[in-house]
Design an enzyme around this catalytic site. Structure first.
Site, PDB file in Angstrom:
ATOM      1  N   HIS A  97      34.574  30.388  23.922  1.00  0.00           N
ATOM      2  CA  HIS A  97      34.730  31.844  24.010  1.00  0.00           C
ATOM      3  C   HIS A  97      33.638  32.478  23.140  1.00  0.00           C
ATOM      4  CE1 HIS A  97      36.745  35.727  23.143  1.00  0.00           C
ATOM      5  NE2 HIS A  97      37.475  35.505  24.216  1.00  0.00           N
ATOM      6  N   ASP A 146      39.359  26.197  17.480  1.00  0.00           N
ATOM      7  CA  ASP A 146      39.813  27.447  18.090  1.00  0.00           C
ATOM      8  C   ASP A 146      41.095  27.121  18.858  1.00  0.00           C
ATOM      9  OD1 ASP A 146      40.388  29.530  19.765  1.00  0.00           O
ATOM     10  OD2 ASP A 146      38.359  29.743  20.575  1.00  0.00           O
ATOM     11  N   GLN A 192      44.318  29.465  22.562  1.00  0.00           N
ATOM     12  CA  GLN A 192      45.114  29.217  23.770  1.00  0.00           C
ATOM     13  C   GLN A 192      46.135  28.102  23.571  1.00  0.00           C
ATOM     14  OE1 GLN A 192      45.258  31.002  26.474  1.00  0.00           O
ATOM     15  NE2 GLN A 192      43.579  32.353  25.938  1.00  0.00           N
ATOM     16  N   LYS A 249      48.619  36.085  21.301  1.00  0.00           N
ATOM     17  CA  LYS A 249      48.665  35.105  22.397  1.00  0.00           C
ATOM     18  C   LYS A 249      49.855  34.162  22.256  1.00  0.00           C
ATOM     19  CE  LYS A 249      43.653  35.171  23.023  1.00  0.00           C
ATOM     20  NZ  LYS A 249      43.386  35.850  24.292  1.00  0.00           N
ATOM     21  N   CYS A 263      34.822  36.228  28.726  1.00  0.00           N
ATOM     22  CA  CYS A 263      34.115  36.064  27.435  1.00  0.00           C
ATOM     23  C   CYS A 263      33.546  34.660  27.295  1.00  0.00           C
ATOM     24  CB  CYS A 263      35.012  36.389  26.246  1.00  0.00           C
ATOM     25  SG  CYS A 263      35.599  38.076  26.234  1.00  0.00           S
TER      26      CYS A 263
HETATM   27  N1  PLP Z   1      39.213  31.846  21.800  1.00  0.00           N
HETATM   28  C1  PLP Z   1      39.855  31.718  22.956  1.00  0.00           C
HETATM   29  C2  PLP Z   1      39.944  30.367  23.589  1.00  0.00           C
HETATM   30  C3  PLP Z   1      40.434  32.836  23.570  1.00  0.00           C
HETATM   31  O1  PLP Z   1      41.070  32.701  24.728  1.00  0.00           O
HETATM   32  C4  PLP Z   1      40.315  34.093  22.928  1.00  0.00           C
HETATM   33  C5  PLP Z   1      40.846  35.309  23.575  1.00  0.00           C
HETATM   34  O2  PLP Z   1      40.884  35.422  24.783  1.00  0.00           O
HETATM   35  C6  PLP Z   1      39.661  34.175  21.702  1.00  0.00           C
HETATM   36  C7  PLP Z   1      39.121  33.031  21.175  1.00  0.00           C
HETATM   37  C8  PLP Z   1      39.539  35.464  20.956  1.00  0.00           C
HETATM   38  O3  PLP Z   1      40.796  35.903  20.553  1.00  0.00           O
HETATM   39  P1  PLP Z   1      40.999  37.356  19.931  1.00  0.00           P
HETATM   40  O4  PLP Z   1      40.374  38.324  20.897  1.00  0.00           O
HETATM   41  O5  PLP Z   1      42.489  37.487  19.838  1.00  0.00           O
HETATM   42  O6  PLP Z   1      40.351  37.378  18.595  1.00  0.00           O
END
Ligand code: PLP
Length: 404
Positions: A121, A198, A201, A224, A362
């Site tokens: 992401h 990370d 998810q 999430k 993203c």
């Molecule tokens: N990493 C992953 C795999 C994600 O799916 C997301 C959000 O869609 C993020 C990072 C970023 O999360 P946030 O926008 O809550 O900071």
């Protein structure tokens, strides 16, 4: 196949969109919020309005006690050893920026390498690119294979004594792939690198255990895992956090400020400048309780059953190209319809009350890797019913007819 009997906990599912019941299949973007979370936020705002760690009064002490209990719940959620390893952030993105600006700033030198993957992401790319640019470090990307899994052979070859930080996604938001991070992290640590996970998810579908995963740092977002927006968690091994400088300066993170200098509190307070998101943290505490009450066994089982039904129903649609078919995957179904732009498909589904996401999610490097502008992504959660999946299947058939 039975749906889990907790849809009544999620008020948003009662909404009618264009005369149709809402079919919410965008849980990877944010999950819906159950009543106990909504109530915890309301209760905090209605009766617990006080700052933390500073009030010389009853409610101040009460709120501080509840606030610190949520930190303990976060510790148990990732099976960390020490509550001081849990830092409240705004979410995954802020957690990554914090790490880039503290770990990256203090440990990177010209020529050092940060190893990511092509399926990250943007929040696990851009903060590292920014600090790499300042420090003369190099960001490298583990390639993704055609099925949406990581090229592990390449990954192991890319890890060397130059690798200082390896930061990887556990479960891809665009593909659903679950990565074998523990194995890659073991190789990274053997080479002397720091490991960052990370878990944005994976946190809602997999039991996390920082020891078993072999991560030095782990980040996720409250919104999430059925919690509020604006709150998240960064876990870091205590001895590493202790050696890092602060991310932001301000109140609550100092032990002493003089006109000619400052000393900082130990972690976690060192990394929590200013008044925190108290109501959101109370909501996050209720979200941890909610997930624990369901249990990860049920969460995983439900997510697998829903996915199997979606796969069976969508398999025979001619011209449907699935992106992400790795053997180990979860709760995300990404696809394209031949000859159609993902946003046109998304708009037709929306007209039928089926809420999905269409776009690059993203993950622009990943989309470029597959040579596509984006995908249509249906993502499932604990409240997704069999009827929701069947509505998706019907809506995709309709989109195909309208667009062909
Ligand atoms: N990493 C992953 C795999 C994600 O799916 C997301 C959000 O869609 C993020 C990072 C970023 O999360 P946030 O926008 O809550 O900071």
């Amino acid at each position: 196949m039975k749906s889990l009997d907790l849809r009544a906990d999620f008020p948003q599912l009662k909404r009618i969109i264009r005369d149709k019941r809402l079919v919410y299949l965008d849980s990877a973007a944010t999950t819906l919020k159950p009543l106990p979370v909504i109530e915890a936020v309301r209760e905090s705002m209605a009766f617990g309005a006080s700052n933390v760690h500073r009030g010389a009064h009853f409610i101040g002490d009460e709120v501080t006690g509840r606030f610190e209990k949520v930190r303990e719940k976060a510790r148990r959620f990732v099976n960390a050893a020490n509550v001081g390893e849990m830092i409240f952030t705004r979410g995954t993105t802020e957690g990554m920026n914090l790490l880039a600006q503290t770990l990256g700033r203090t440990h990177l030198a010209p020529g050092d390498e940060i190893l990511l993957s092509q399926m990250e992401h943007h929040s696990n790319i851009v903060p590292w690119q920014m600090i790499a640019g300042e420090k003369g470090a190099v960001v490298r990307f583990i390639p993704v294979l055609d099925d949406g899994s990581l090229d592990l052979e390449a990954a192991y070859k890319m890890i060397s004594s130059k690798t200082k930080i390896v930061s990887l996604v556990h479960l891809s938001n665009a593909l659903g792939t679950i990565n074998p991070v523990a194995e890659i992290f073991a190789a990274a640590k053997a080479a002397g690198a720091f490991t960052v996970l990370d878990a944005a998810q994976s946190a809602s579908v997999m039991r996390l255990d920082v020891g078993a995963l072999g991560c030095d740092f782990l980040v996720f977002s409250g919104h999430k895992i059925f919690g509020p927006t604006g709150i998240g968690i960064l876990y870091g091994r205590f001895e590493l956090l202790e050696a890092l400088p602060p991310y932001q300066g301000g109140g609550s993170m100092i032990s002493e400020v003089r006109e000619n200098g400052v000393t900082f509190l130990p972690p976690p307070n060192r990394f929590e400048a200013g008044t925190p998101a108290i109501a959101e943290i109370m909501g996050l505490g209720a979200a941890f309780d909610y997930v624990n009450a369901i249990g990860f066994e049920k969460l995983e089982q439900h997510s697998t059953q829903i996915m199997l039904r979606a796969e069976a129903g969508l398999r025979d649609i001619q011209g449907l190209r699935r992106i992400g078919t790795a053997a180990h995957r979860s709760h995300v179904f990404s696809f394209l319809l031949a000859g159609s732009h993902p946003s046109d498909v998304g708009a037709i589904l929306d007209e039928q009350g089926v809420a999905v996401r269409a776009g690059h999610h993203c993950c622009q490097p990943l989309m470029r890797r597959f040579g596509i502008p984006g995908t249509v992504r249906a993502s499932f959660s604990i409240y997704t019913s069999v009827e929701d999946v069947d509505a998706l299947i019907g809506a995709v058939y309709k989109a195909k007819d309208l667009l062909s």
